[in-house]
Design a protein around this motif. Structure first.
Motif, PDB file in Angstrom:
ATOM      1  N   ASP A 132     -14.376   7.318  -1.899  1.00 55.68           N
ATOM      2  CA  ASP A 132     -14.651   7.792  -2.989  1.00 55.68           C
ATOM      3  C   ASP A 132     -15.594   8.718  -2.878  1.00 55.68           C
ATOM      4  O   ASP A 132     -16.973   7.870  -3.000  1.00 55.68           O
ATOM      5  CB  ASP A 132     -14.102   6.402  -4.299  1.00 55.68           C
TER       6      ASP A 132
ATOM      7  N   ASN B 164      -4.703  12.583   1.602  1.00 55.17           N
ATOM      8  CA  ASN B 164      -4.428  11.331   2.527  1.00 55.17           C
ATOM      9  C   ASN B 164      -4.307  12.093   3.507  1.00 55.17           C
ATOM     10  O   ASN B 164      -3.614  13.319   4.232  1.00 55.17           O
ATOM     11  CB  ASN B 164      -2.644  11.727   1.853  1.00 55.17           C
TER      12      ASN B 164
ATOM     13  N   LYS C 222     -10.593  11.273  -3.689  1.00 55.14           N
ATOM     14  CA  LYS C 222     -10.813   9.870  -2.897  1.00 55.14           C
ATOM     15  C   LYS C 222     -10.449  10.590  -1.944  1.00 55.14           C
ATOM     16  O   LYS C 222      -8.945  11.443  -1.389  1.00 55.14           O
ATOM     17  CB  LYS C 222      -9.502   8.532  -3.646  1.00 55.14           C
TER      18      LYS C 222
ATOM     19  N   ASN D  76       1.217  -0.900  -0.028  1.00 56.46           N
ATOM     20  CA  ASN D  76       0.158  -0.518   0.274  1.00 56.46           C
ATOM     21  C   ASN D  76       0.820   1.195   0.005  1.00 56.46           C
ATOM     22  O   ASN D  76       1.723   1.579   0.762  1.00 56.46           O
ATOM     23  CB  ASN D  76      -1.248  -0.252   1.614  1.00 56.46           C
TER      24      ASN D  76
ATOM     25  N   THR E 131      -9.522   3.467   1.977  1.00 51.87           N
ATOM     26  CA  THR E 131     -10.180   4.385   1.014  1.00 51.87           C
ATOM     27  C   THR E 131     -11.593   5.546   0.643  1.00 51.87           C
ATOM     28  O   THR E 131     -12.466   4.659   1.183  1.00 51.87           O
ATOM     29  CB  THR E 131      -9.916   4.374  -0.388  1.00 51.87           C
TER      30      THR E 131
ATOM     31  N   VAL F 153      -6.768  13.098  -4.691  1.00 54.54           N
ATOM     32  CA  VAL F 153      -6.715  12.055  -3.779  1.00 54.54           C
ATOM     33  C   VAL F 153      -6.443  13.448  -2.276  1.00 54.54           C
ATOM     34  O   VAL F 153      -5.695  13.706  -2.425  1.00 54.54           O
ATOM     35  CB  VAL F 153      -5.814  11.321  -3.909  1.00 54.54           C
TER      36      VAL F 153
ATOM     37  N   GLY G 180      -4.140  -0.158   4.011  1.00 55.94           N
ATOM     38  CA  GLY G 180      -4.946   0.996   3.707  1.00 55.94           C
ATOM     39  C   GLY G 180      -6.805   1.347   3.198  1.00 55.94           C
ATOM     40  O   GLY G 180      -7.159  -0.351   3.374  1.00 55.94           O
TER      41      GLY G 180
ATOM     42  N   VAL H  60     -10.483   9.385   6.797  1.00 50.34           N
ATOM     43  CA  VAL H  60     -11.360   8.797   6.427  1.00 50.34           C
ATOM     44  C   VAL H  60     -13.035   8.012   6.421  1.00 50.34           C
ATOM     45  O   VAL H  60     -13.405   7.484   5.570  1.00 50.34           O
ATOM     46  CB  VAL H  60     -10.619   7.664   5.919  1.00 50.34           C
TER      47      VAL H  60
ATOM     48  N   THR I 186      -3.164   5.577   4.024  1.00 51.26           N
ATOM     49  CA  THR I 186      -2.269   3.750   3.798  1.00 51.26           C
ATOM     50  C   THR I 186      -0.977   4.506   4.863  1.00 51.26           C
ATOM     51  O   THR I 186      -0.859   5.355   5.838  1.00 51.26           O
ATOM     52  CB  THR I 186      -1.351   4.118   3.009  1.00 51.26           C
TER      53      THR I 186
ATOM     54  N   GLN J 276      -7.642   8.949   1.612  1.00 48.21           N
ATOM     55  CA  GLN J 276      -6.921   7.645   1.429  1.00 48.21           C
ATOM     56  C   GLN J 276      -6.079   7.570   2.556  1.00 48.21           C
ATOM     57  O   GLN J 276      -5.824   8.479   2.669  1.00 48.21           O
ATOM     58  CB  GLN J 276      -5.597   7.595   0.195  1.00 48.21           C
TER      59      GLN J 276
END
Length: 334
Positions: free
Chosen positions: A233, A124, A218, A114, A231, A122, A229, A130, A222, A220
């Motif tokens: 969307d 992070n 997204k 990942n 995610t 995206v 990980g 998340v 990790t 995300q």
């Protein structure tokens, strides 16, 4: 040849020929002959169908339907080229391209399953962010992708929503027209399965490769070691964009401005206007309706364009067919 016949011959021919001669080579030869003959038989059947008087007659009968279909396909391309399908972006990793990342861990300790992705759409984030984004997508979309609660953003959201809505309806209309053409010609199943491109080409249909480019955002997570990980969307389709518009309206103070008025344009309102107008083009010189043309592409138009002071109120909205709406553009009423 039909699948059942092919399988029958593939099994029976080697048994009959091989059994009668007792020769394994003959059995293999029989299998090879069946395999070689199969595509040849399909091609013969295909040529016979396309050269038949029945197909030529049906092709002539649908010529006007095909011409209208191709015009709508060109209109779909116009909407796609002229439309806007972008909103905010995440700032995480915006300068990642300036660095050179390398995993120097010992081979047995590497965890590259990942790897964080850095892109404008995206973000992070921590695992908690998340998970929160999955529960409150609109709130977190606005917070982490720089979608500010102001009239300028509201206008952008409505612009994207209108372009996506128009493209959704146009693409769906093209697909329904293609289904109608197939229903009118009724080609054998093997033609559409094996020779679809040739079928559409001979009929004269211009296939559209265009799909609706929904913006996708997204969140995300990790883990540090790369072992896990998660995610979330968020796709900006029509329901999501309507919800985003309504949220923005609640957060900002707006008057009768172009940006504020655009907030009233939702999928629900568009459907209501078409129903009110009995799914009929309101251009007096046109007046075509779905009663006369079942697959007619209708759009909702501002009589006085918003950019010129028009409001998104029922009395300033009308249903137009796609041809009349394209011709009118942003013109003022005569």
């Amino acid at each position: 040849m039909p699948k059942w016949l092919f399988i029958t011959l593939l099994i029976a021919a080697p048994i009959i020929l091989g059994g009668s001669t007792g020769n394994g080579f003959v059995m293999l030869l029989a299998i090879a002959m069946v395999l070689i003959a199969n595509p040849f038989i399909w091609k013969v059947r295909k040529n016979r169908y396309f050269n038949s008087e029945q197909f030529k007659s049906l092709r002539a009968q649908v010529a006007s339907v095909v011409a209208e279909h191709n015009d709508v396909v060109n209109y779909v391309a116009e909407i796609r080229d002229q439309g806007a399908f972008e909103l905010g972006a995440s700032s995480t990793g915006q300068y990642a391209h300036l660095a050179n990342f390398k995993n120097t861990s010992a081979w047995n300790n590497r965890r590259d399953r990942n790897v964080a992705e850095y892109a404008p759409h995206v973000h992070n984030a921590s695992l908690q962010v998340v998970r929160n984004a999955s529960m409150e997508p609109i709130k977190y979309l606005m917070k982490y992708f720089e979608i500010k609660a102001n009239e300028e953003t509201l206008a952008d959201v409505q612009r994207v929503a209108e372009d996506i809505s128009r493209l959704e309806e146009a693409v769906g209309n093209v697909q329904r027209r293609e289904a109608e053409i197939v229903a009118m010609i009724k080609p054998p199943a093997f033609i559409l399965k094996r020779y679809a491109d040739e079928f559409w080409s001979l009929v004269g249909v211009h296939l559209s490769p265009i799909t609706v480019p929904y913006p996708n955002y997204k969140f995300q997570y990790t883990s540090a070691g790369g072992n896990s990980g998660q995610t979330v969307d968020i796709t900006l389709d029509t329901p999501t964009l309507d919800a985003l518009s309504e949220t923005l309206v609640q957060k900002i103070r707006w008057a009768k401005s172009a940006a504020g008025q655009r907030a009233l344009m939702t999928a629900r309102l568009r459907a209501w206007i078409k129903e009110r107008d009995r799914h009929t083009c309101q251009n007096p010189s046109c007046g075509i309706s779905v009663a006369a043309e079942p697959h007619l592409l209708l759009e909702v138009d501002h009589i006085v364009p918003v950019a010129k002071g028009g409001l998104s109120e029922p009395e300033n909205l009308q249903t137009l067919c796609w041809r009349c709406n394209r011709a009118k553009g942003a013109k003022m009423p005569a």
